[in-house]
Design a protein around this motif. Structure first.
Motif, PDB file in Angstrom:
ATOM      1  N   GLN A 141      -3.702   1.826   9.854  1.00 28.85           N
ATOM      2  CA  GLN A 141      -2.829   1.461   8.746  1.00 28.85           C
ATOM      3  C   GLN A 141      -2.091   2.745   8.355  1.00 28.85           C
ATOM      4  O   GLN A 141      -2.699   3.676   7.810  1.00 28.85           O
ATOM      5  CB  GLN A 141      -3.736   0.910   7.631  1.00 28.85           C
ATOM      6  N   LEU A 142      -0.804   2.792   8.636  1.00 30.94           N
ATOM      7  CA  LEU A 142      -0.070   4.043   8.445  1.00 30.94           C
ATOM      8  C   LEU A 142      -0.148   4.544   7.008  1.00 30.94           C
ATOM      9  O   LEU A 142      -0.308   5.747   6.754  1.00 30.94           O
ATOM     10  CB  LEU A 142       1.388   3.857   8.883  1.00 30.94           C
ATOM     11  N   ALA A 143      -0.048   3.614   6.052  1.00 33.09           N
ATOM     12  CA  ALA A 143      -0.080   4.057   4.655  1.00 33.09           C
ATOM     13  C   ALA A 143      -1.398   4.734   4.313  1.00 33.09           C
ATOM     14  O   ALA A 143      -1.440   5.697   3.537  1.00 33.09           O
ATOM     15  CB  ALA A 143       0.174   2.875   3.719  1.00 33.09           C
ATOM     16  N   ASP A 144      -2.484   4.262   4.897  1.00 25.93           N
ATOM     17  CA  ASP A 144      -3.768   4.934   4.682  1.00 25.93           C
ATOM     18  C   ASP A 144      -3.749   6.349   5.249  1.00 25.93           C
ATOM     19  O   ASP A 144      -4.280   7.281   4.644  1.00 25.93           O
ATOM     20  CB  ASP A 144      -4.901   4.149   5.359  1.00 25.93           C
ATOM     21  N   SER A 145      -3.140   6.477   6.412  1.00 28.63           N
ATOM     22  CA  SER A 145      -3.059   7.811   7.006  1.00 28.63           C
ATOM     23  C   SER A 145      -2.264   8.742   6.110  1.00 28.63           C
ATOM     24  O   SER A 145      -2.637   9.902   5.899  1.00 28.63           O
ATOM     25  CB  SER A 145      -2.402   7.747   8.383  1.00 28.63           C
ATOM     26  N   VAL A 146      -1.158   8.229   5.592  1.00 26.14           N
ATOM     27  CA  VAL A 146      -0.352   9.063   4.704  1.00 26.14           C
ATOM     28  C   VAL A 146      -1.175   9.455   3.485  1.00 26.14           C
ATOM     29  O   VAL A 146      -1.191  10.612   3.061  1.00 26.14           O
ATOM     30  CB  VAL A 146       0.938   8.334   4.290  1.00 26.14           C
ATOM     31  N   PHE A 147      -1.873   8.474   2.944  1.00 25.67           N
ATOM     32  CA  PHE A 147      -2.718   8.768   1.785  1.00 25.67           C
ATOM     33  C   PHE A 147      -3.744   9.838   2.107  1.00 25.67           C
ATOM     34  O   PHE A 147      -3.941  10.796   1.339  1.00 25.67           O
ATOM     35  CB  PHE A 147      -3.410   7.483   1.316  1.00 25.67           C
ATOM     36  N   PRO A 156      -6.650   7.899  11.650  1.00 27.86           N
ATOM     37  CA  PRO A 156      -7.064   8.608  12.867  1.00 27.86           C
ATOM     38  C   PRO A 156      -8.392   9.341  12.642  1.00 27.86           C
ATOM     39  O   PRO A 156      -8.641   9.880  11.555  1.00 27.86           O
ATOM     40  CB  PRO A 156      -5.949   9.618  13.096  1.00 27.86           C
ATOM     41  N   LEU A 164       0.806  -1.210   0.000  1.00 30.27           N
ATOM     42  CA  LEU A 164       0.000   0.000   0.000  1.00 30.27           C
ATOM     43  C   LEU A 164       0.849   1.274   0.000  1.00 30.27           C
ATOM     44  O   LEU A 164       0.543   2.247  -0.695  1.00 30.27           O
ATOM     45  CB  LEU A 164      -0.947  -0.013   1.210  1.00 30.27           C
ATOM     46  N   LEU A 187       3.577   9.923  11.047  1.00 35.79           N
ATOM     47  CA  LEU A 187       2.215  10.436  11.183  1.00 35.79           C
ATOM     48  C   LEU A 187       1.563   9.809  12.418  1.00 35.79           C
ATOM     49  O   LEU A 187       0.527   9.161  12.333  1.00 35.79           O
ATOM     50  CB  LEU A 187       1.436  10.115   9.896  1.00 35.79           C
ATOM     51  N   VAL A 232       0.624   4.546  -2.417  1.00 36.43           N
ATOM     52  CA  VAL A 232       0.477   5.938  -1.984  1.00 36.43           C
ATOM     53  C   VAL A 232       1.587   6.783  -2.583  1.00 36.43           C
ATOM     54  O   VAL A 232       1.347   7.886  -3.095  1.00 36.43           O
ATOM     55  CB  VAL A 232       0.495   6.026  -0.443  1.00 36.43           C
ATOM     56  N   ALA A 255       5.949   3.523   4.806  1.00 36.50           N
ATOM     57  CA  ALA A 255       4.921   4.564   4.857  1.00 36.50           C
ATOM     58  C   ALA A 255       5.472   5.857   5.458  1.00 36.50           C
ATOM     59  O   ALA A 255       5.109   6.962   5.034  1.00 36.50           O
ATOM     60  CB  ALA A 255       3.707   4.084   5.653  1.00 36.50           C
TER      61      ALA A 255
END
Ligand SMILES: Nc1ncnc2c1ncn2[C@@H]1O[C@H](COP(=O)(O)OP(=O)(O)O)[C@@H](O)[C@H]1O
Ligand SMILES: Nc1ncnc2c1ncn2[C@@H]1O[C@H](COP(=O)(O)OP(=O)(O)O)[C@@H](O)[C@H]1O
Ligand SMILES: Nc1ncnc2c1ncn2[C@@H]1O[C@H](COP(=O)(O)OP(=O)(O)O)[C@@H](O)[C@H]1O
Lengths: 404, 120, 120, 120, 404, 404
Positions: E2-8, E93, A3, F218, A7, F4
């Motif tokens: 999911q850190l990558a989701d947060s970054v996204f 978050p 993922l 993050l 991103v 990430a």
């Protein structure tokens, strides 16, 4: 699938996307105020036309398995280009790779708009750009990245020196010569340099996506690309300004931003294969060389490359290709090759083959396409439209309105 | 030499001003003032269109060149101008000629002929 | 008809120029030159403020309309102008009237009355 | 008082206009029109350079100040102008003086002296 | 989490954030030079006022559990809105979701500024926008996304066709009618189209965050959204220009960028539920329809929607809602529904209910709020201020200074 | 290593990178049209010169282990600064941290260009900026972030209140005083406020990378920083406009964007340590205070800080440092400290020590560097060049060309 890579590539795609409006603003500021909208339109329309073309057939022609010269039709209409990773990366969706590459295809066409500014007909450029994208961009991209013959003989081009810069630069030059000089070329100063500054800044900004994103992940190679891109642009500014200051005694703002772009063009093919120190040299020479090309070559040869797309992208890209053959080292990228300075002359020859082949192919096909286009619609506007300005005569708009 | 001061206004298309200036300098014109104006006359206007709304605009970009002469014969200026600017097409423009009462050079206070006869 | 040439300068607020032009065309005016100027007179200025620094500015946006006539009576131009532009409020502007010595049409070299009498 | 109307054109460098205006107001000038122009004369031009191409430009930024007076003596305007603008260096500019045939105040139709004598 | 989701979602939030300054520039270039700062201020102030309002109460009213009509007060002052994921996503978050949504709330108000340009009082717009955000935006957002009745009956609106575009478009129209025509509307050409071009480019750029980010992760649905957004914008340009060229014989630059936005508005509600081919059709029709609405409808009905916010967002959003009812298919998004062309007419009816309910609710409440505002301060500036220009008269500034 | 995080820091680096062109546009719009390119160049050249300097030696001096006052030479020429995580983060490549910090070093120098606008020689500023970056920026960064004495005594500065804002603000003030007033300072209005608006928007946009990115991941702290940055900027706008409106009866557009920046400067050191409510207060006071400093202090003391870099960055940064000492709380960041309002006065004293030490050190060394520079080349252009404008006289260019 990873993922975080997706991103990252989303971000890189966004960054490259922004380069095209950046080009429109960069070019728009350099023409006279009566042609700014026309110039912006030339760079903007690929975002409409080439994007759709890419989805329909362009991507397939460039990247799907085909022969050594051009891709096949397997991925026409995005058939099979979905969320599942494709052959070019295991960690990101195939459709994301396709969109990332779309931004390159769009950008390349929009760069060409530099040489034709202030005189080419809008409709002619539209027709031309569709044909060009199919018959020049797609094959050249296939040669280098799609598994074509340039890849087969072992040339390396990290982020598109050949595919994007040489091809757009040469196409631009051919068109500029075919169109002939602008009537008032001797007399046309940039009408809005802050606009050009802004455009150039967006282009530079996007270039990080262009170069770093070409690694398709943020690994060790990518980080080296990032550092190289930063220092080459910086060195390009210095290279340009030093030579400019020596010759003209004035370091100009237009020179500074042009130098940054020259450095960026020069490092594009090499960025994944060379060290940061080499990048500084490549950038310095890139800036100096592009200034020289625009300052001296252009006036000697007498073509009217209105906004110097050949001077920047053609010359810069050529130098970048040569520099890759000189400075590349497997110490920074095991997937690369060693250049002349690291003991192997063959890469340089391959680079030269790639460059020459690209020059010839692009020049010939561009010429043919332009000739074909001119059968349907004249390439150049008539004298009166040119002197009134293309904004009013072709688009019925004026960029600026004062109180009267 | 009689001290007749004349002002010549030339209204024409935007041109390569540096070349025209050089021609005028040859016949002795010592100063020129230029400004951007809009002009309308018998040429047809053009249509501007913004989001489908058409607007006729009959004002064309023109420049106005103002020249004050004393020594230099007015006819010379007219001749040079016509030679340089005449294309035979509508829009070449007009030359308007006025009399002037006086000229003062701000830095020295010199008047009339002397104000214009800059020390070369 | 005596060949008296007259120049009329109108200084007024920015206006819908196309309409005014149509009015003038009706009485036979054959050409007009317009430019952006700034004007000051008895109207009070306005305050500009940048990061707390106030600056009085008494210059208002105005346009200057220059019309040269020969055949057309000056009074007609004045009347049309007043009818079109007069609002009765300060800032309506002024009409300045000058005599002209000559006019030359660049494309043909025609002078005076003929220079203005464009072939319609 | 004879109703002689005079127009004074001052061509000079861009200046702090508000201060100059205050000086003119003191001697009774009731209105001023200003515009941006480019001027050339004996000062040397400057070089512009874009991507290595040098272009000589002999046009400098100037402003043109137009003042029409009737009551106020022309010499007063000239004196105030010279006092305020003269630096002794080339480029201080010129004052051009013309006669005017008439002035009309658009809002009231008042002519000549009355048109300028704004009710203060 | 999911850190990558947060970054996204960080990236998506940044992108949408940029749309509001984009709107300010887009609008600013279209007014006359005496009103550009005033217009920019109308679009900029929501970044101050609505942001704070959102944190204090707006987010709670829109998204916290409440009744079917409006959210509750549980999350007032961000109580309980912290790092822990909230109910809307398990992987990011809660506070990040709140900020992402904040950019929508801000943007929606800033779009409204289009119809009121060059004549509405700054203070009146400030008061209006606070009330509007509380009493129109928050409920409508709650209906669709916060678990309200439109969600309950099964309408779908992926990225905010109803919430953002129809509501801002209708509010804009109501205000434009209440304010009346600009005195010089017949005579007011855009003063700086390159500025408008830049603004439109930033808006389009941000729209990728808007649409793709609405998936809250970069999954298969999100990637489909990304492709759809690209092609719909491209098709919107073509749709607009083709019709414009047929009618006026000139393809304009302002038309091209407006067409892109029209395509983007149209695809907004549908982007997560339709195929790329459907997106091309939606974009094409979107571009053509918005041109027609602005060209023909506006002049027929005679309202002065100064910068065509209704023409673009209202009409485009309405078409987008209808198109969702036509083209939606569960084949691209199992969480969606099938539209008329996929055999189920009910979605179309639901879409129409949603559209009509939004029109009526927004129109009525906007009218009431504007009336209330006008009790405190007149909505419109006086004649003299309008003719001098709002920049000087309300803000004491001029956008441009020449040497004099 | 955490991919990430790397992606996040790539994004943050890009965002901060964009602030420097943003500064160039922001400043460029505020000067007169004859100095816009010169001003842009002052802010642009650090992207060339300071970037290279950073790679060669600057980063090592600031961040490599050294003594308490300055770093060592271990990382000269990026030796040891590669893909492996460095001492500052376990989860991202060391070279990425280096690039992130590079954007800060570049930005800081470009901020200084505000006070010297319209009169400092380009060559003098170039020499000055190299020396300043080595002898002022590197040590101060080392004190705070590189393990130097300010860190040792326990001061906290989340994103660079001291390092970036106070140091650039004070340097700007010293230069402004040394250069003296512009000849026409009383008479110089901003020539293009939309350009300034655009620049300010890019700066704000980038600031999210600046503040949130300073968390290097993050996490919970970062998300708090994000919320704080949003609300402080919003509050800064309101703080400025309220006071401006009280005094001058006009809320200006330039005031609104300046207020946003004031709020952002003020929250910079505190953003990782305070609550959102505290951030609102810090922003409000920041906006009000900076307006007051520029409105009243500047005219009283009579220095010509042309574009108010001291007024914004110096004053705002000072207030931010004080505010950190007041509002910091370990409840939001265990790695922080408690401020006066949370029962511990010592942090405030430490903040004051940090501020005063930075003021004195920066002022003295800036003065010395400027004096040394002036031995090689005069700091200020001559009278004629100044009145003609620096664009033509130093760079041989004009920003705008009309038809004549
Ligand atoms: N009678 C007039 N009064 C004022 N300006 C005029 C007049 N006639 C022409 N002009 C100015 O001169 C410009 C060129 O004149 P035009 O009549 O178009 O040229 P030509 O005589 O070659 O047809 C016009 O655009 C207008 O600005
Ligand atoms: N004496 C004058 N000399 C030069 N220009 C003048 C003079 N009087 C007025 N003007 C110009 O005319 C414009 C309008 O004049 P003004 O006096 O404001 O109108 P009104 O007569 O309706 O009050 C002024 O802004 C100025 O540009
Ligand atoms: N003969 C002239 N005709 C028209 N304009 C003139 C003439 N002489 C000077 N000017 C205008 O006046 C401006 C200043 O005049 P200049 O000769 O430079 O000043 P100085 O007399 O102080 O040397 C010039 O830039 C030009 O615009």
């Amino acid at each position: 699938m990873q993922l975080a890579d997706s991103v990252f590539m989303f971000v890189a795609t966004m960054l490259v996307w922004l380069m095209t409006p950046g080009i429109a603003l960069f070019y728009g500021g350099m023409v006279r105020s009566k042609n700014v909208l026309s110039t912006a339109m030339h760079s903007y329309m690929p975002m409409a036309v080439i994007s759709l073309l890419w989805v329909v057939i362009g991507y397939s022609l460039a990247f799907s398995p085909g022969n050594t010269f051009i891709g096949g039709l397997d991925w026409v209409g995005l058939k099979g280009v979905g969320f599942e990773p494709g052959p070019y990366s295991d960690t990101i969706p195939h459709s994301l790779f396709m969109l990332f590459q779309m931004t390159f295809a769009v950008l390349t066409v929009s760069i060409i708009a530099g040489g034709i500014a202030e005189r080419m007909k809008f409709s002619a450029f539209l027709i031309f750009s569709i044909l060009w994208s199919l018959f020049v961009y797609a094959p050249v991209a296939h040669w280098v990245w799609g598994g074509g013959w340039l890849h087969a003989i072992g040339t390396i081009d990290f982020a598109g020196g050949n595919v994007v810069h040489i091809s757009s630069g040469v196409a631009d030059l051919v068109l500029a010569i075919m169109l002939g000089k602008r009537k008032e070329s001797a007399n046309s100063s940039p009408h809005n340099l802050p606009l050009t500054f802004l455009g150039a800044s967006l282009i530079w900004f996007g270039w990080y996506g262009f170069n770093v994103g070409s690694a398709l992940t943020l690994d060790e190679v990518a980080m080296n690309v990032f550092v190289n891109t930063v220092v080459a642009a910086a060195a390009g500014i210095i290279g340009w300004l030093v030579v400019e200051n020596m010759i003209n005694k004035k370091p100009t703002m237009l020179g500074a931003v042009s130098g940054a772009l020259a450095g960026l063009v020069a490092i594009t093919p090499a960025c994944g294969f060379v060290t940061p120190s080499a990048s500084i040299i490549i950038g310095l020479i890139g800036g100096a060389l592009c200034f020289w090309a625009i300052f001296s070559l252009k006036s000697k040869l007498g073509y009217d490359d209105a906004l110097d797309a050949f001077g920047l992208h053609g010359i810069g890209g050529t130098w970048g290709g040569v520099a890759t053959g000189l400075f590349a080292t497997t110490s920074v990228n095991a997937g690369g090759a060693d250049g002349l300075f690291y003991g192997d002359a063959s890469l340089l020859w391959k680079s030269l083959v790639a460059i020459i082949a690209t020059y010839i192919f692009v020049a010939v096909v561009t010429f043919i396409i332009a000739k074909i286009t001119s059968m349907f619609v004249p390439l150049r506007v008539n004298e009166e439209d040119e002197s009134v300005g293309l904004d009013i005569s072709l688009h019925g708009e004026k960029a600026y309105h004062e109180s009267i | 030499m009689s001290e007749i001061l004349t002002k010549i206004d030339i209204i024409t298309r935007p041109i390569n001003f540096e070349k025209f200036k050089a021609e005028l300098a040859k016949i002795g014109v010592s100063g020129i003032t230029v400004s951007d104006v809009k002009g309308t006359s018998l040429q047809k206007g053009y249509i501007e269109t913004y989001r489908g709304v058409n607007r006729e605009n009959s004002l064309h970009d023109r420049i106005k060149i103002e020249i004050v002469v004393c020594e230099v014969p007015v006819q010379d200026v007219v001749d040079v101008t016509r030679k340089f600017l005449s294309t035979g097409k509508p829009g070449d423009g007009k030359i308007f000629i006025y009399e002037l009462a006086n000229v003062v050079k701000i830095s020295t206070g010199a008047e009339g002929y002397d104000a214009l006869k800059d020390e070369k």
